[in-house]
Design a protein around this motif. Structure first.
Motif, PDB file in Angstrom:
ATOM      1  N   ASN A   1      40.602 -21.540  90.260  1.00 39.82           N
ATOM      2  CA  ASN A   1      41.777 -21.475  89.410  1.00 39.82           C
ATOM      3  C   ASN A   1      42.619 -22.732  89.587  1.00 39.82           C
ATOM      4  OD1 ASN A   1      44.111 -20.738  87.999  1.00 39.82           O
ATOM      5  ND2 ASN A   1      43.765 -18.579  88.468  1.00 39.82           N
ATOM      6  N   LYS A   2      42.802 -23.419  88.526  1.00 36.90           N
ATOM      7  CA  LYS A   2      43.539 -24.679  88.625  1.00 36.90           C
ATOM      8  C   LYS A   2      45.029 -24.473  88.825  1.00 36.90           C
ATOM      9  CE  LYS A   2      43.980 -27.115  84.978  1.00 36.90           C
ATOM     10  NZ  LYS A   2      43.715 -27.910  83.760  1.00 36.90           N
ATOM     11  N   CYS A   3      45.444 -23.234  88.772  1.00 38.66           N
ATOM     12  CA  CYS A   3      46.844 -22.967  89.078  1.00 38.66           C
ATOM     13  C   CYS A   3      47.159 -23.274  90.541  1.00 38.66           C
ATOM     14  CB  CYS A   3      47.178 -21.511  88.778  1.00 38.66           C
ATOM     15  SG  CYS A   3      47.011 -21.061  87.058  1.00 38.66           S
ATOM     16  N   PHE A   4      46.139 -23.308  91.337  1.00 36.50           N
ATOM     17  CA  PHE A   4      46.351 -23.520  92.761  1.00 36.50           C
ATOM     18  C   PHE A   4      45.820 -24.885  93.157  1.00 36.50           C
ATOM     19  CE2 PHE A   4      45.501 -18.932  92.139  1.00 36.50           C
ATOM     20  CZ  PHE A   4      46.799 -18.502  92.295  1.00 36.50           C
ATOM     21  N   GLN A   5      46.612 -25.533  93.938  1.00 29.06           N
ATOM     22  CA  GLN A   5      46.278 -26.888  94.358  1.00 29.06           C
ATOM     23  C   GLN A   5      46.180 -26.946  95.873  1.00 29.06           C
ATOM     24  OE1 GLN A   5      45.393 -29.315  92.403  1.00 29.06           O
ATOM     25  NE2 GLN A   5      45.759 -28.121  90.558  1.00 29.06           N
ATOM     26  N   LYS A   6      45.188 -27.600  96.289  1.00 29.93           N
ATOM     27  CA  LYS A   6      44.974 -27.754  97.724  1.00 29.93           C
ATOM     28  C   LYS A   6      45.776 -28.954  98.218  1.00 29.93           C
ATOM     29  CE  LYS A   6      40.993 -29.161  99.182  1.00 29.93           C
ATOM     30  NZ  LYS A   6      39.547 -29.175  99.480  1.00 29.93           N
ATOM     31  N   VAL A   7      46.427 -28.739  99.315  1.00 25.65           N
ATOM     32  CA  VAL A   7      47.219 -29.807  99.929  1.00 25.65           C
ATOM     33  C   VAL A   7      46.707 -30.004 101.338  1.00 25.65           C
ATOM     34  CG1 VAL A   7      49.503 -30.541 100.643  1.00 25.65           C
ATOM     35  CG2 VAL A   7      49.219 -29.253  98.529  1.00 25.65           C
ATOM     36  N   GLU A   8      46.292 -31.186 101.602  1.00 19.99           N
ATOM     37  CA  GLU A   8      45.763 -31.473 102.928  1.00 19.99           C
ATOM     38  C   GLU A   8      46.872 -31.369 103.963  1.00 19.99           C
ATOM     39  OE1 GLU A   8      42.651 -31.797 103.476  1.00 19.99           O
ATOM     40  OE2 GLU A   8      42.143 -31.717 101.338  1.00 19.99           O
ATOM     41  N   ARG A   9      46.507 -30.813 105.084  1.00 19.14           N
ATOM     42  CA  ARG A   9      47.469 -30.768 106.182  1.00 19.14           C
ATOM     43  C   ARG A   9      47.683 -32.172 106.724  1.00 19.14           C
ATOM     44  NH1 ARG A   9      47.654 -25.431 109.031  1.00 19.14           N
ATOM     45  NH2 ARG A   9      46.266 -24.025 107.943  1.00 19.14           N
ATOM     46  N   SER A  10      48.831 -32.327 107.292  1.00 24.91           N
ATOM     47  CA  SER A  10      49.115 -33.627 107.889  1.00 24.91           C
ATOM     48  C   SER A  10      48.234 -33.834 109.107  1.00 24.91           C
ATOM     49  CB  SER A  10      50.584 -33.709 108.278  1.00 24.91           C
ATOM     50  OG  SER A  10      50.852 -32.759 109.281  1.00 24.91           O
ATOM     51  N   HIS A  11      48.003 -35.084 109.405  1.00 28.66           N
ATOM     52  CA  HIS A  11      47.137 -35.400 110.532  1.00 28.66           C
ATOM     53  C   HIS A  11      47.748 -34.937 111.848  1.00 28.66           C
ATOM     54  CE1 HIS A  11      44.479 -37.609 107.948  1.00 28.66           C
ATOM     55  NE2 HIS A  11      45.492 -38.304 107.477  1.00 28.66           N
ATOM     56  N   GLY A  12      49.059 -34.886 111.878  1.00 31.93           N
ATOM     57  CA  GLY A  12      49.702 -34.515 113.119  1.00 31.93           C
ATOM     58  C   GLY A  12      49.512 -33.047 113.471  1.00 31.93           C
ATOM     59  N   LYS A  13      49.173 -32.304 112.479  1.00 33.69           N
ATOM     60  CA  LYS A  13      49.041 -30.878 112.730  1.00 33.69           C
ATOM     61  C   LYS A  13      47.649 -30.580 113.250  1.00 33.69           C
ATOM     62  CE  LYS A  13      50.224 -26.390 111.135  1.00 33.69           C
ATOM     63  NZ  LYS A  13      51.263 -25.707 110.402  1.00 33.69           N
ATOM     64  N   VAL A  14      47.607 -30.021 114.417  1.00 34.19           N
ATOM     65  CA  VAL A  14      46.331 -29.741 115.047  1.00 34.19           C
ATOM     66  C   VAL A  14      45.863 -28.342 114.708  1.00 34.19           C
ATOM     67  CG1 VAL A  14      45.128 -29.619 117.242  1.00 34.19           C
ATOM     68  CG2 VAL A  14      46.938 -31.310 116.899  1.00 34.19           C
TER      69      VAL A  14
ATOM     70  N   ILE B   1      47.684 -14.175  94.928  1.00 37.48           N
ATOM     71  CA  ILE B   1      47.781 -15.455  95.633  1.00 37.48           C
ATOM     72  C   ILE B   1      49.089 -16.144  95.267  1.00 37.48           C
ATOM     73  CG2 ILE B   1      46.739 -17.722  95.862  1.00 37.48           C
ATOM     74  CD1 ILE B   1      44.032 -16.333  95.274  1.00 37.48           C
ATOM     75  N   TYR B   2      49.377 -16.080  94.019  1.00 36.76           N
ATOM     76  CA  TYR B   2      50.617 -16.705  93.555  1.00 36.76           C
ATOM     77  C   TYR B   2      51.818 -16.097  94.252  1.00 36.76           C
ATOM     78  CZ  TYR B   2      54.581 -17.523  90.433  1.00 36.76           C
ATOM     79  OH  TYR B   2      55.802 -17.833  89.921  1.00 36.76           O
ATOM     80  N   MET B   3      51.849 -14.790  94.317  1.00 31.28           N
ATOM     81  CA  MET B   3      52.982 -14.134  94.969  1.00 31.28           C
ATOM     82  C   MET B   3      53.041 -14.501  96.442  1.00 31.28           C
ATOM     83  SD  MET B   3      53.219 -10.367  93.259  1.00 31.28           S
ATOM     84  CE  MET B   3      51.489  -9.983  93.141  1.00 31.28           C
ATOM     85  N   ALA B   4      51.877 -14.539  97.053  1.00 25.76           N
ATOM     86  CA  ALA B   4      51.852 -14.871  98.477  1.00 25.76           C
ATOM     87  C   ALA B   4      52.411 -16.265  98.712  1.00 25.76           C
ATOM     88  CB  ALA B   4      50.420 -14.768  98.995  1.00 25.76           C
ATOM     89  N   ILE B   5      51.985 -17.185  97.895  1.00 23.41           N
ATOM     90  CA  ILE B   5      52.444 -18.568  98.077  1.00 23.41           C
ATOM     91  C   ILE B   5      53.918 -18.684  97.765  1.00 23.41           C
ATOM     92  CG2 ILE B   5      52.187 -20.907  97.200  1.00 23.41           C
ATOM     93  CD1 ILE B   5      49.227 -20.344  96.811  1.00 23.41           C
ATOM     94  N   GLU B   6      54.325 -18.046  96.704  1.00 18.59           N
ATOM     95  CA  GLU B   6      55.719 -18.172  96.307  1.00 18.59           C
ATOM     96  C   GLU B   6      56.663 -17.498  97.294  1.00 18.59           C
ATOM     97  OE1 GLU B   6      57.276 -19.858  93.654  1.00 18.59           O
ATOM     98  OE2 GLU B   6      55.372 -20.823  94.003  1.00 18.59           O
ATOM     99  N   HIS B   7      56.162 -16.514  97.976  1.00 23.87           N
ATOM    100  CA  HIS B   7      57.014 -15.849  98.948  1.00 23.87           C
ATOM    101  C   HIS B   7      57.056 -16.588 100.274  1.00 23.87           C
ATOM    102  CE1 HIS B   7      56.783 -11.758  96.716  1.00 23.87           C
ATOM    103  NE2 HIS B   7      57.792 -12.488  96.326  1.00 23.87           N
ATOM    104  N   SER B   8      56.270 -17.597 100.396  1.00 23.11           N
ATOM    105  CA  SER B   8      56.285 -18.364 101.633  1.00 23.11           C
ATOM    106  C   SER B   8      57.437 -19.354 101.595  1.00 23.11           C
ATOM    107  CB  SER B   8      54.959 -19.091 101.813  1.00 23.11           C
ATOM    108  OG  SER B   8      54.821 -20.105 100.834  1.00 23.11           O
TER     109      SER B   8
END
Length: 439
Positions: free
Chosen positions: A167-180, A121-128
């Motif tokens: 895993n607390k290494c990963f944090q959830k970030v809410e999408r912006s409201h504008g994004k449908v 997961i870490y690699m996936a996120i970091e490669h984004s």
DNA sequence: AGAGGGCTAAACATAA
DNA sequence: TTTATGTTTAGCCCTC
């Protein structure tokens, strides 16, 4: 809730003796899947004699390639990448595409990667590009790069979600409201734990070449076959491709050696962080991260659990500090990066290793705000001062090459998230440039 | 032997 | 209603 295909306790009981096989838990679970699933799965994953290859801790990864350790290395952020040498040295150019795991001889293609879900997961996120991915994209990244999961039971997705949540290494970030589009949230790596993740990553055995590959990054790059990448690498060893043609992982692959060198140099003069700094509040660390910047100005996760479980040991945080800084900090000026990069490439271009994309590059970034007079420009000026008759033309040629180089390096660096760790080297390079100009 | 990490399965809740 | 996503719990295995 969708049904989860997997091993039920009842089905476990139907597999006599399986639990007693030491180290084969993963295999027995796979081998006892419903027959419908088994029928669709390559035999290699089911045969007991080969089951050892599926074991997560199996070290056969290391035996499958004699030059494995030289072919794999860690990228600028500690992410495992495929060294260009990997493609070059092999007698048969390894396929970087899905075909690699269709070859029955490459058993490891269907082997489990030696990375935990957290690291994947870490690699996936970091490669984004945004250092943030929705769950679905994480699935895709893993599927695209780990052939094993293409045929693995679907339970691995549950494990991915489980890891993201737990895993607390990963944090959830809410999408912006504008994004449908899209359901759910974006997931990011808590920069506080990046060093831990990187350290855990580096502790892993290197994967076999057929288990971790870099497919075309995007649909628009579908025309770029893996063989294309291989051939390019084979011809030029290292060559910069268009950003649209390669993903961040590939970019880091190309840039690996020079960046690592820069980071290694950077680590030297930096003092160790104090315990107080290591204990800085989570929110500060999270907000500090420029790597967390989002296109949509997403709000940060509202609930942050300070619990200490499911985390990597804090003892590793100091050791990886510089690498962490490289990914969580930002340069004050992009030009500073550009001024630095040619130096790295210059240092590495003496035949040993490094970033060799000076010439014959296809990079064509339109929005690149390159300034003038980077390190490489100065190097060209130096050569032009030797009384050459075609001074002007050479200078112009050098500048073109410089610009291409700087564009490529800067863009790749941006992808890799390399930032302030290079600051000291940048200032050093600047000072040297100024001195040379004065001369 | 015990602790800790990691994986898997499952149940449940919630949002799109 | 269906599906995807997210959370939580439990159990197991493996390594140290």
């Amino acid at each position: 809730m969708g049904p989860i295909i997997g091993m039920t306790p009842e089905k476990r009981a139907e597999t006599p003796g399986a639990e007693k096989v030491a180290g084969l838990s993963q295999i027995y679970k796979m081998g006892s899947l419903p027959e419908a699933v088994d029928a669709a799965r390559p035999k290699a994953t089911l045969v007991n004699s080969e089951s050892a290859d599926d074991e997560l801790t199996n070290l056969n990864w290391l035996h499958e390639s004699t030059n494995l350790l030289t072919n794999f290395s860690f990228g600028s952020e500690g992410l495992p990448i495929v060294s260009p040498l990997y493609d070059i040295e092999g007698d048969d150019v390894p396929s970087l595409g899905p075909s690699c795991y269709q070859n029955p001889e490459k058993k490891s293609a269907t082997s489990k990667p030696p990375y935990s879900f957290s690291l994947l997961i870490y690699m996936a996120i970091e490669h984004s590009p945004n250092k943030c991915l929705p769950v679905k994209e994480i699935y895709s990244w893993i599927l695209n790069r780990i052939p094993y999961f293409a045929t693995a039971p679907t339970g691995w997705k549950n494990s991915v979600r489980h890891n993201l949540s737990l895993n607390k290494c990963f944090q959830k970030v809410e999408r912006s409201h504008g994004k449908v589009n899209g359901k759910g949230s974006l997931w990011c790596v808590d920069p506080e734990y990046k060093p831990n993740l990187m350290q855990a990553l580096k502790k892993q055995p290197f994967p076999s070449k057929s288990t971790f590959y870099t497919p075309p990054a995007s649909p628009q790059s579908g025309s770029l076959s893996p063989h294309y990448l291989s051939s390019v690498l084979k011809q030029n060893q290292v060559r910069t491709l268009k950003e649209s043609d390669i993903d961040a992982a590939t970019a880091m692959m190309l840039l690996n050696t020079s960046i690592e060198q820069g980071i290694l140099e950077c680590e030297k003069p930096l003092p160790l962080k104090t315990a107080v700094q290591k204990k800085r509040s989570y929110s500060n660390a999270f907000n500090h991260s420029s790597a967390m910047r989002l296109h949509e100005s997403d709000s940060l996760a509202t609930s942050i659990d300070p619990k200490e479980d499911h985390n990597y040991s804090a003892s590793s945080m100091t050791a990886q500090r510089c690498a962490s800084r490289s990914s969580v900090s930002s340069l004050s000026s992009v030009d500073e990066v550009y001024e630095f990069i040619p130096k790295s490439s210059h240092v590495g271009s003496d035949g040993s290793e490094g970033f060799h994309s000076e010439e014959d590059t296809d990079v064509d970034y339109e929005d690149d705000p390159l300034g003038d007079s980077g390190y490489a420009s100065q190097a060209c000026a130096d050569t032009s001062e030797k009384g050459q008759p075609d001074k002007k033309m050479r200078k112009q040629s050098c500048q073109e090459i410089d610009e291409e180089l700087k564009e490529a390096a800067g863009s790749l660096l941006h992808l890799a998230g390399i930032r302030t760790c290079l600051g000291s080297l940048i200032s050093t390079a600047k000072t040297q440039n100024q001195k040379q100009r004065k001369k």
